[in-house]
Design an enzyme around this catalytic site. Structure first.
Site, PDB file in Angstrom:
ATOM      1  N   ARG A   9       0.852  -1.186   0.000  1.00 37.52           N
ATOM      2  CA  ARG A   9       0.000   0.000   0.000  1.00 37.52           C
ATOM      3  C   ARG A   9       0.892   1.241   0.000  1.00 37.52           C
ATOM      4  NH1 ARG A   9      -3.852   2.037   5.002  1.00 37.52           N
ATOM      5  NH2 ARG A   9      -4.789   3.832   3.915  1.00 37.52           N
ATOM      6  N   HIS A  10       0.480   2.265  -0.721  1.00 35.49           N
ATOM      7  CA  HIS A  10       1.260   3.509  -0.776  1.00 35.49           C
ATOM      8  C   HIS A  10       1.516   4.063   0.625  1.00 35.49           C
ATOM      9  CE1 HIS A  10      -2.160   6.091   0.230  1.00 35.49           C
ATOM     10  NE2 HIS A  10      -2.884   5.324  -0.567  1.00 35.49           N
ATOM     11  N   ARG A  61       0.346   8.884  -5.717  1.00 37.46           N
ATOM     12  CA  ARG A  61       0.832   8.403  -4.420  1.00 37.46           C
ATOM     13  C   ARG A  61       1.312   6.958  -4.510  1.00 37.46           C
ATOM     14  NH1 ARG A  61      -4.700   9.046  -4.311  1.00 37.46           N
ATOM     15  NH2 ARG A  61      -6.039   7.411  -3.414  1.00 37.46           N
ATOM     16  N   GLU A  88      -7.533   3.235  -6.215  1.00 35.04           N
ATOM     17  CA  GLU A  88      -8.293   3.107  -4.973  1.00 35.04           C
ATOM     18  C   GLU A  88      -9.791   3.039  -5.264  1.00 35.04           C
ATOM     19  OE1 GLU A  88      -8.894   2.052  -2.258  1.00 35.04           O
ATOM     20  OE2 GLU A  88      -7.981   3.341  -0.724  1.00 35.04           O
ATOM     21  N   HIS A 158      -3.323   0.522  -3.433  1.00 34.81           N
ATOM     22  CA  HIS A 158      -4.118   1.222  -2.419  1.00 34.81           C
ATOM     23  C   HIS A 158      -4.785   0.230  -1.478  1.00 34.81           C
ATOM     24  CE1 HIS A 158      -3.716   4.867  -4.931  1.00 34.81           C
ATOM     25  NE2 HIS A 158      -3.719   3.975  -5.906  1.00 34.81           N
ATOM     26  N   GLY A 159      -5.240   0.741  -0.343  1.00 37.03           N
ATOM     27  CA  GLY A 159      -5.832  -0.132   0.662  1.00 37.03           C
ATOM     28  C   GLY A 159      -6.920  -1.029   0.111  1.00 37.03           C
TER      29      GLY A 159
END
Length: 206
Positions: A9-10, A61, A88, A158-159
């Site tokens: 994750r970023h 990001r 995301e 991303h998450g």
């Protein structure tokens, strides 16, 4: 054959710091986020890991996190493939709102449902189920085949896009995956069998 897949994750973004719903908006990393990404790269270097290709989203990001990790492991010129399929989750009308302000506006219970249910999207946005339906076809078509033929693959995303991948890899239910927290900048290292099952997993979150 080394069927290596690393998900990360970023690092912390400016909107993470401000507690804002970010989604497809494109804030930069904070100084802490840069440090988290570099630390993730150092942990991979300590394991002696290098990559054949990297994938990331269309958002800066994640791209910057990917670049910082590759710098740390000594592969700054590695091919990187960016695609919005790995973006995301789109938070729709919640995008840009402070999470506390959103609770005041919509009610704590309603915001909790939007954030933590698998298949109920916020107005104008995506549920985690919707996100998985975007992410997983791309993963199965573009990323997994490369892992299975022995390439070592890094995915910086991303998450929620990573939750979709983890749900598929670990055979988790929607209810199980929404409880999974992913640390920013911290790699998860998978080694897969020839059938795409997990042979070994290391979560490098310290």
């Amino acid at each position: 054959m080394d069927r290596l897949l690393v998900l990360v994750r970023h690092g912390q973004s400016e909107w993470n710091l401000k507690n804002l719903f970010t989604g497809w908006k494109d804030p930069d990393l904070t100084a802490l986020g840069v440090s988290e990404a570099r630390e993730g790269g150092r942990k991979l270097k300590e394991l002696g890991l290098t990559f054949d290709v990297a994938f990331t989203s269309a958002l800066s990001r994640a791209q910057k996190t990917c670049h910082l990790i590759l710098e740390e492991i000594g592969q700054p010129d590695l091919p990187v493939i960016a695609d919005q399929a790995l973006n995301e989750r789109d938070y729709g009308d919640l995008t840009g709102l402070n999470k506390d302000d959103a609770r005041a506006r919509f009610g704590e219970e309603q915001v909790h449902i939007w954030r933590r249910s698998f298949d109920i999207p916020p107005p104008g946005g995506e549920s985690l189920k919707d996100t998985a339906e975007r992410v997983l076809p791309y993963f199965r078509a573009e990323i997994l085949p490369r892992v299975l033929k022995g390439e070592r693959v890094l995915v910086a995303a991303h998450g929620n896009s990573l939750r979709a991948l983890i749900m598929a890899l670990e055979h988790l239910s929607g209810e199980e995956i929404i409880q999974r927290e992913l640390a920013t900048g911290s790699p998860i290292v998978y080694r897969l069998t020839q059938d795409g099952e997990i042979a070994d997993k290391q979560d490098l979150a310290a």
